[in-house]
Scaffold this motif. Sequence first.
Motif, PDB file in Angstrom:
ATOM      1  N   MET A   1       0.819  -1.202  -0.077  1.00  0.00           N
ATOM      2  CA  MET A   1      -0.133  -0.127  -0.115  1.00  0.00           C
ATOM      3  C   MET A   1       1.008   1.278  -0.001  1.00  0.00           C
ATOM      4  O   MET A   1       1.753   1.051   0.635  1.00  0.00           O
ATOM      5  N   ALA A   2       0.350   2.093  -0.682  1.00  0.00           N
ATOM      6  CA  ALA A   2       1.204   3.415  -0.784  1.00  0.00           C
ATOM      7  C   ALA A   2       0.844   4.155   0.641  1.00  0.00           C
ATOM      8  O   ALA A   2       0.121   4.188   1.219  1.00  0.00           O
ATOM      9  N   ASP A   3       2.248   4.787   1.081  1.00  0.00           N
ATOM     10  CA  ASP A   3       2.056   5.871   2.182  1.00  0.00           C
ATOM     11  C   ASP A   3       1.000   6.778   2.041  1.00  0.00           C
ATOM     12  O   ASP A   3       1.026   7.791   1.059  1.00  0.00           O
ATOM     13  N   ARG A   4       0.032   6.927   3.223  1.00  0.00           N
ATOM     14  CA  ARG A   4      -0.993   7.895   3.027  1.00  0.00           C
ATOM     15  C   ARG A   4      -0.542   9.314   3.766  1.00  0.00           C
ATOM     16  O   ARG A   4      -0.680   8.884   4.959  1.00  0.00           O
ATOM     17  N   HIS A   5      -0.533  10.126   3.104  1.00  0.00           N
ATOM     18  CA  HIS A   5      -0.406  11.544   4.177  1.00  0.00           C
ATOM     19  C   HIS A   5      -1.031  12.737   3.185  1.00  0.00           C
ATOM     20  O   HIS A   5      -1.340  12.599   1.884  1.00  0.00           O
ATOM     21  N   ILE A   6      -1.385  13.825   3.979  1.00  0.00           N
ATOM     22  CA  ILE A   6      -1.932  14.860   3.572  1.00  0.00           C
ATOM     23  C   ILE A   6      -1.053  15.730   2.970  1.00  0.00           C
ATOM     24  O   ILE A   6       0.049  15.801   3.384  1.00  0.00           O
ATOM     25  N   TYR A   7      -1.419  16.254   1.566  1.00  0.00           N
ATOM     26  CA  TYR A   7      -0.345  16.895   0.732  1.00  0.00           C
ATOM     27  C   TYR A   7      -0.283  18.445   1.688  1.00  0.00           C
ATOM     28  O   TYR A   7      -0.763  18.994   2.269  1.00  0.00           O
ATOM     29  N   PRO A   8       1.342  18.841   1.881  1.00  0.00           N
ATOM     30  CA  PRO A   8       1.545  19.937   2.804  1.00  0.00           C
ATOM     31  C   PRO A   8       0.692  21.211   2.259  1.00  0.00           C
ATOM     32  O   PRO A   8       0.566  21.447   1.135  1.00  0.00           O
ATOM     33  N   TYR A  96     -10.078   8.060  -1.764  1.00  0.00           N
ATOM     34  CA  TYR A  96      -9.888   9.330  -1.935  1.00  0.00           C
ATOM     35  C   TYR A  96      -8.304   9.799  -2.096  1.00  0.00           C
ATOM     36  O   TYR A  96      -7.522   9.046  -1.315  1.00  0.00           O
ATOM     37  N   ASN A  97      -7.995  10.518  -2.809  1.00  0.00           N
ATOM     38  CA  ASN A  97      -6.587  10.684  -3.276  1.00  0.00           C
ATOM     39  C   ASN A  97      -6.012  12.037  -2.356  1.00  0.00           C
ATOM     40  O   ASN A  97      -6.849  13.014  -2.515  1.00  0.00           O
ATOM     41  N   LEU A  98      -5.222  11.771  -1.560  1.00  0.00           N
ATOM     42  CA  LEU A  98      -4.700  12.732  -0.718  1.00  0.00           C
ATOM     43  C   LEU A  98      -3.613  13.754  -1.248  1.00  0.00           C
ATOM     44  O   LEU A  98      -3.015  14.835  -0.689  1.00  0.00           O
ATOM     45  N   VAL A  99      -2.996  13.069  -2.355  1.00  0.00           N
ATOM     46  CA  VAL A  99      -1.832  14.138  -3.064  1.00  0.00           C
ATOM     47  C   VAL A  99      -2.108  13.880  -4.693  1.00  0.00           C
ATOM     48  O   VAL A  99      -3.126  13.235  -5.143  1.00  0.00           O
ATOM     49  N   PRO A 100      -1.600  14.911  -5.462  1.00  0.00           N
ATOM     50  CA  PRO A 100      -1.918  15.015  -6.779  1.00  0.00           C
ATOM     51  C   PRO A 100      -1.607  13.556  -7.513  1.00  0.00           C
ATOM     52  O   PRO A 100      -0.831  13.112  -7.264  1.00  0.00           O
ATOM     53  N   VAL A 101      -2.276  13.238  -8.330  1.00  0.00           N
ATOM     54  CA  VAL A 101      -2.591  11.858  -9.245  1.00  0.00           C
ATOM     55  C   VAL A 101      -2.456  12.349 -10.560  1.00  0.00           C
ATOM     56  O   VAL A 101      -2.730  13.347 -10.976  1.00  0.00           O
ATOM     57  N   GLY A 102      -2.069  11.828 -11.593  1.00  0.00           N
ATOM     58  CA  GLY A 102      -2.107  11.740 -12.881  1.00  0.00           C
ATOM     59  C   GLY A 102      -3.588  11.545 -13.592  1.00  0.00           C
ATOM     60  O   GLY A 102      -4.466  11.424 -12.856  1.00  0.00           O
ATOM     61  N   LYS A 103      -3.505  11.715 -14.868  1.00  0.00           N
ATOM     62  CA  LYS A 103      -4.843  11.552 -15.514  1.00  0.00           C
ATOM     63  C   LYS A 103      -5.425  10.042 -15.569  1.00  0.00           C
ATOM     64  O   LYS A 103      -6.623   9.904 -15.376  1.00  0.00           O
ATOM     65  N   PHE A 104      -4.455   9.166 -15.384  1.00  0.00           N
ATOM     66  CA  PHE A 104      -4.700   7.809 -14.862  1.00  0.00           C
ATOM     67  C   PHE A 104      -4.352   7.321 -13.965  1.00  0.00           C
ATOM     68  O   PHE A 104      -2.943   7.188 -13.520  1.00  0.00           O
ATOM     69  N   HIS A 105      -5.009   7.011 -12.852  1.00  0.00           N
ATOM     70  CA  HIS A 105      -4.500   6.436 -11.519  1.00  0.00           C
ATOM     71  C   HIS A 105      -4.533   4.902 -11.534  1.00  0.00           C
ATOM     72  O   HIS A 105      -5.785   4.563 -11.585  1.00  0.00           O
ATOM     73  N   VAL A 106      -3.241   4.211 -11.663  1.00  0.00           N
ATOM     74  CA  VAL A 106      -3.443   2.824 -11.996  1.00  0.00           C
ATOM     75  C   VAL A 106      -3.092   2.247 -10.562  1.00  0.00           C
ATOM     76  O   VAL A 106      -2.262   2.158 -10.060  1.00  0.00           O
ATOM     77  N   THR A 133       5.045   5.978  -7.702  1.00  0.00           N
ATOM     78  CA  THR A 133       4.204   5.665  -6.486  1.00  0.00           C
ATOM     79  C   THR A 133       3.857   6.792  -5.743  1.00  0.00           C
ATOM     80  O   THR A 133       4.950   7.364  -5.388  1.00  0.00           O
ATOM     81  N   GLY A 134       2.757   7.411  -5.784  1.00  0.00           N
ATOM     82  CA  GLY A 134       2.517   8.684  -4.848  1.00  0.00           C
ATOM     83  C   GLY A 134       2.907  10.034  -5.454  1.00  0.00           C
ATOM     84  O   GLY A 134       3.514  11.124  -4.760  1.00  0.00           O
ATOM     85  N   GLY A 135       3.029   9.812  -6.698  1.00  0.00           N
ATOM     86  CA  GLY A 135       3.306  10.981  -7.474  1.00  0.00           C
ATOM     87  C   GLY A 135       2.955  10.928  -9.030  1.00  0.00           C
ATOM     88  O   GLY A 135       1.912   9.918  -9.272  1.00  0.00           O
ATOM     89  N   VAL A 136       3.116  11.767  -9.763  1.00  0.00           N
ATOM     90  CA  VAL A 136       2.784  11.873 -11.253  1.00  0.00           C
ATOM     91  C   VAL A 136       3.755  11.794 -12.119  1.00  0.00           C
ATOM     92  O   VAL A 136       4.982  12.424 -11.952  1.00  0.00           O
ATOM     93  N   SER A 137       3.693  10.913 -13.313  1.00  0.00           N
ATOM     94  CA  SER A 137       4.685  10.760 -14.289  1.00  0.00           C
ATOM     95  C   SER A 137       4.863  12.164 -15.086  1.00  0.00           C
ATOM     96  O   SER A 137       4.293  13.242 -14.950  1.00  0.00           O
ATOM     97  N   THR A 143      -0.206   7.706 -12.457  1.00  0.00           N
ATOM     98  CA  THR A 143       0.049   7.659 -11.067  1.00  0.00           C
ATOM     99  C   THR A 143      -0.090   6.026 -10.870  1.00  0.00           C
ATOM    100  O   THR A 143      -1.165   5.444 -11.143  1.00  0.00           O
ATOM    101  N   PHE A 144       0.908   5.312 -10.004  1.00  0.00           N
ATOM    102  CA  PHE A 144       0.873   4.020  -9.756  1.00  0.00           C
ATOM    103  C   PHE A 144       0.627   3.745  -8.257  1.00  0.00           C
ATOM    104  O   PHE A 144       1.250   4.210  -7.453  1.00  0.00           O
ATOM    105  N   THR A 145      -0.221   2.651  -7.721  1.00  0.00           N
ATOM    106  CA  THR A 145      -0.475   2.422  -6.519  1.00  0.00           C
ATOM    107  C   THR A 145      -0.894   0.821  -6.359  1.00  0.00           C
ATOM    108  O   THR A 145      -1.518   0.566  -7.196  1.00  0.00           O
TER     109      THR A 145
END
Length: 222
Positions: A1-8, A96-106, A133-137, A143-145
């Motif tokens: 699982m990806a680390d879940r944290h609120i975007y600063p 719910y995505n807590l950080v920015p993700v790409g057009k396609f969240h895989v 993971t946890g970012g955008v290409s 974005t991959f999770t």
Amino acid sequence: MADRHIYPDSPELRARWGNFAWTEANAAKAKEIVARYPEGRQRSASMPLLDLAQRQVGAETNTQGWLPIPVMEYVANYLDMPIIRVVEVATFYTMYNLVPVGKFHVQVCGTTPCMLRGSDDLISVCKARKMPTGGVSEDGLWTFTEVECMGNCSSAPMVQINDDNYEDLTAERFEGILDALARGESPKTGTQEPGRHTVEPVGALSSLTAMVNENHDYRGEW
């Protein structure tokens, strides 16, 4: 699982999202959603309203969408509830995505049934394509999770991309789906196994055989 944290939180984030408000269409949807709940229970609408807010952010950014803290504050104010209660919901549910993700969240399922059926190969495809993971290409598409079971064990391995599931995957089938999405196409969703429609046995039915041609009522035969 990806680390879940609120975007600063930051002045830049506030400048971009501090004036978030429903679009006219979403304001009507939000009013309809809240009206589904009994008087005094409107705070229960936090889940569908967070989803609505995430989709609005996605529409504005051409991504799957995410929840900046000012957007969560807007939902909290809309429901007259403490922001911490909204944050508790958003951080608990991985929809719910807590950080920015790409057009396609895989989101690749890596739980045991999918792992036994080849999910490691699917994860290798994502890594080979440099999906963060946890970012955008760099191209803004991916974005991959890696996630836990999403309930498609009978058609494993499976991947969820935004709102759609793709099942019975191989690395080659998965590559084809990703290529089609990158080209702006809409690949077939659900099972990718030729001749399979849902999760019926591959080949022929071995039980409930009268269901082959029509919906058969077995109750009188039990």
